[in-house]
Scaffold this motif. Structure first.
Motif: not given
Ligand code: FES
Length: 114
Positions: A6-7, A9-10, A107
């Motif tokens: 995921c990123k 920021s997730d 990422d």
């Protein structure tokens, strides 16, 4: 082999979050500027580690399983604490599997080995 999850920021600080990547289910935990990846299910009796609680003691980071409160070190997965003094099969637990994490740009990747 690296797999993108995921990123960054997730993720939400100090909140274990479960992801399915390829055939793996893992939990990512962001604490300050670090990200840890663990197997998704507790090695004691299989509880979902997404519901675990992050514990910060100085520069030591742990996750406490919500089911029986076993605590594992997030750096190496070592079982650090179990609330039962008794030994025996039911009380035994392996360590928690920890995956290496790489952050490339925004990422997050985990290393699942060969
Ligand atoms: S299932 Fe996690 S401590 Fe028992």
């Amino acid at each position: 082999m690296l797999i993108r999850v995921c990123k960054i920021s997730d993720l939400i600080d100090n909140k274990p979050m479960k992801f399915s990547v390829s055939k793996f289910e893992i939990v990512l935990i962001k604490i300050r500027d670090k990200v840890f990846a663990t197997e998704a299910y507790c090695p004691h009796k299989g509880a979902n580690m997404e519901y675990g609680e992050v514990i910060i003691k100085g520069d030591e980071y742990r996750i406490r399983c919500h089911l029986h409160c076993y605590e594992f070190n997030l750096k190496d997965g070592k079982l650090m604490f179990k609330p039962y003094s008794r030994d025996g099969n039911w009380y035994y637990s392996n360590n928690l599997r920890i995956y290496d994490v790489k952050i490339i740009n925004d990422d997050i990747f985990i290393d699942i080995g060969k």
